[in-house]
Each structure stands twice: as C-alpha cells, then as structure tokens.
Design an enzyme around this catalytic site. Structure first.
Site, PDB file in Angstrom:
ATOM      1  N   PHE A  93      35.727   3.535  76.532  1.00  0.00           N
ATOM      2  CA  PHE A  93      35.723   2.623  77.679  1.00  0.00           C
ATOM      3  C   PHE A  93      36.105   3.373  78.935  1.00  0.00           C
ATOM      4  CE2 PHE A  93      37.913  -0.419  80.526  1.00  0.00           C
ATOM      5  CZ  PHE A  93      36.861  -1.299  80.742  1.00  0.00           C
ATOM      6  N   GLY A  94      35.213   3.341  79.936  1.00  0.00           N
ATOM      7  CA  GLY A  94      35.458   3.980  81.219  1.00  0.00           C
ATOM      8  C   GLY A  94      35.745   2.955  82.298  1.00  0.00           C
ATOM      9  N   TYR A  95      36.788   3.226  83.090  1.00  0.00           N
ATOM     10  CA  TYR A  95      37.160   2.296  84.160  1.00  0.00           C
ATOM     11  C   TYR A  95      37.218   2.995  85.519  1.00  0.00           C
ATOM     12  CZ  TYR A  95      41.689   4.455  83.116  1.00  0.00           C
ATOM     13  OH  TYR A  95      42.707   5.360  82.882  1.00  0.00           O
ATOM     14  N   GLY A  96      37.075   4.330  85.512  1.00  0.00           N
ATOM     15  CA  GLY A  96      37.066   5.112  86.746  1.00  0.00           C
ATOM     16  C   GLY A  96      35.897   6.061  86.714  1.00  0.00           C
ATOM     17  N   SER A  97      36.179   7.359  86.842  1.00  0.00           N
ATOM     18  CA  SER A  97      35.090   8.334  86.890  1.00  0.00           C
ATOM     19  C   SER A  97      34.315   8.425  85.585  1.00  0.00           C
ATOM     20  CB  SER A  97      35.628   9.720  87.274  1.00  0.00           C
ATOM     21  OG  SER A  97      36.567  10.189  86.314  1.00  0.00           O
ATOM     22  N   GLU A 170      41.118  14.297  79.519  1.00  0.00           N
ATOM     23  CA  GLU A 170      42.103  13.245  79.752  1.00  0.00           C
ATOM     24  C   GLU A 170      43.504  13.566  79.242  1.00  0.00           C
ATOM     25  OE1 GLU A 170      41.261  10.748  81.554  1.00  0.00           O
ATOM     26  OE2 GLU A 170      39.078  10.994  81.532  1.00  0.00           O
TER      27      GLU A 170
END
Length: 261
Positions: A93-97, A170
């Site tokens: 799940f990506g919420y930024g870049s 990350e």
C-alpha cells in the site's frame, strides 16, 4: 475495478521518463544527473548495496541518523516473507511517493483505503530534501483516521527481489515500521504491506504546530531538491486519482504562499 499499473502510468500517475533522476548525490553518475527543475527522484537502480553504503556513510558523517544494520533490516524483511505463502502474490500500500514512483515491478494497481491510519508530515528529514541546519519533514502513516492511496500487487515470482528493494527504500533507519493492513477497494479487500511511523524513533516529531510544518516544508531543501516539491507532487497525484484529501491540499496552499510560489 482493478487496473494494470501500465494503465496508471499512461494516465501520468507513475514516474515518467522525464522525471528519472538518479537519486541521491554522492558518487559519479549517482544522483548527479537527471534534474527536474532542480528536483531529483529515486529510481529502481538506486536501491542497491552501494546506495545503502553511501547513505549510511553520509549519515555517519552528519551524526544525525540512526541506521539499522544489514542484519536487522534483513531479519525484518524475512519475517514478512515468512508470512507470505510460497507461490503467492503480495500487495504493497502506497500513500506517498510509492503511489507515483514505486520503483518496484508492479503487476496490478488498485485505488483503495485503509482504516486506523492517516498520512501526515511527522518525521524530521535531514538528508535528501532537508539538511541538519534546515530540516524538512517526511510523510508517514500515523495512528487514527483513514487514508486513501494505491495498492500495488507484486507477482509471486518477483516477491523476493521486490521486497528486497522495498526494504532498502523504507527500512534504512528504523523510522518506519512495516505493518500488514487491509486495503479496501472496489474489487474487494486485500492484505498489504505498508510502512507506518515509529513513534519511538528520535526523528519522529508527531503533530507539530501547523505553522511549524508549513515553515519547514516551505524552506527545507537538500541534494534531492526541495521539501515542498514532494508535497506538491503528492497533491498532484491525489487530484489525478480523484482523492479529495483536504489536509494535504490546505497544507500545499499554505506552503505555496509561504514560499512565494
């Protein structure tokens, strides 16, 4: 409805060729080419052992970052690999870049929402888009609320290699914690890996006063470019996804005013 990642790329949601800088500065041909209006973005090739060594050495020189050891990072990755059944795909799940520049091989992408976390700039940044003298702020998932973003499916045959890249990206300093979350989408729920704030980390600053967040993002810059570029890129892609994310849009408006843009 599920869509392939290439469909998102065609819509401009993925990193395009005109944005492919070489990541962080610090060595010939790495991070010194490919500026985009003075901005640089990381690409897949950056996430390698050499890059990790460069970042670790720079952090040691600055004396401002605590880094995970390779053994700690690999132990974390292996614990998540062990939870994925052999021969199975997995989701991130990506919420930024990670929404527009995942830098991993993606088989499918779905818009979705998670509950229990919200995105905010709550992590001090002193490299990349900030310096120790003028630190910026990084985006995190913090406790409470909900967050809309993109779920990327990694095909079973590439899970090993892609999670290795993801952990390099990350999990260098321990300021994030990997978590399993449920992403709800129009095609149904999926179990996905995401990276949330580590409140125990010295770089975690929680909910700073709003004026302080605006000031730091408006002023900070580093070898990758300005802190505000990241925020503006985030809002641009939220708009392209049809995501009405009031706090991010309001923050971007105030940062533009503060920066005189």
């Amino acid at each position: 409805m599920a869509v392939t990642y290439s469909t998102w790329g065609a819509a401009g949601l993925a990193q395009g060729p005109d944005e492919r800088g070489n990541g962080v500065a610090g060595g010939p041909g790495r991070g010194e080419a490919g500026p985009v209006g003075g901005e640089r973005v990381l690409c897949r090739e950056d996430f390698c052992d050499e890059w990790v060594a460069e970042i670790t050495a720079r952090a040691a020189r600055l004396g401002v970052y605590t880094m995970l050891s390779p053994e700690e990072r690999e132990a974390s990755r292996q614990s998540f690999l062990a939870a994925i059944p052999p021969g199975s795909d997995t989701w991130v799940f990506g919420y930024g870049s990670l929404m527009w520049n995942p830098a991993i091989h993606v088989a499918e992408t779905r818009p979705g929402v998670i509950h229990g976390y919200h995105r905010w700039f709550s992590l001090t940044m002193m490299m990349g888009r900030g310096t120790p003298e003028c630190p910026g702020l990084m985006l995190v998932l913090d406790r409470g609320g909900s967050c809309r973003g993109l779920a990327h499916r990694i095909a079973a045959e590439t899970v090993e290699s892609e999670l290795r890249i993801l952990w390099m990206r990350e999990m260098l300093g321990g300021s994030y914690r990997p978590r399993w979350v449920t992403v709800r989408s129009a095609a149904g729920p999926v179990r996905a890996i995401t990276f949330v704030a580590n409140p125990a980390h010295p770089r975690y600053c929680g909910k700073l006063p709003h004026d302080s967040v605006v000031d730091r993002i408006a002023r900070a810059a580093g070898n990758l470019g300005t802190n505000r570029y990241y925020l503006f890129k985030l809002v641009e892609h939220l708009d392209m996804l049809g995501i009405a994310d009031g706090p991010m849009h309001e923050l971007a408006r105030r940062v533009r005013e503060k920066a005189g843009e």
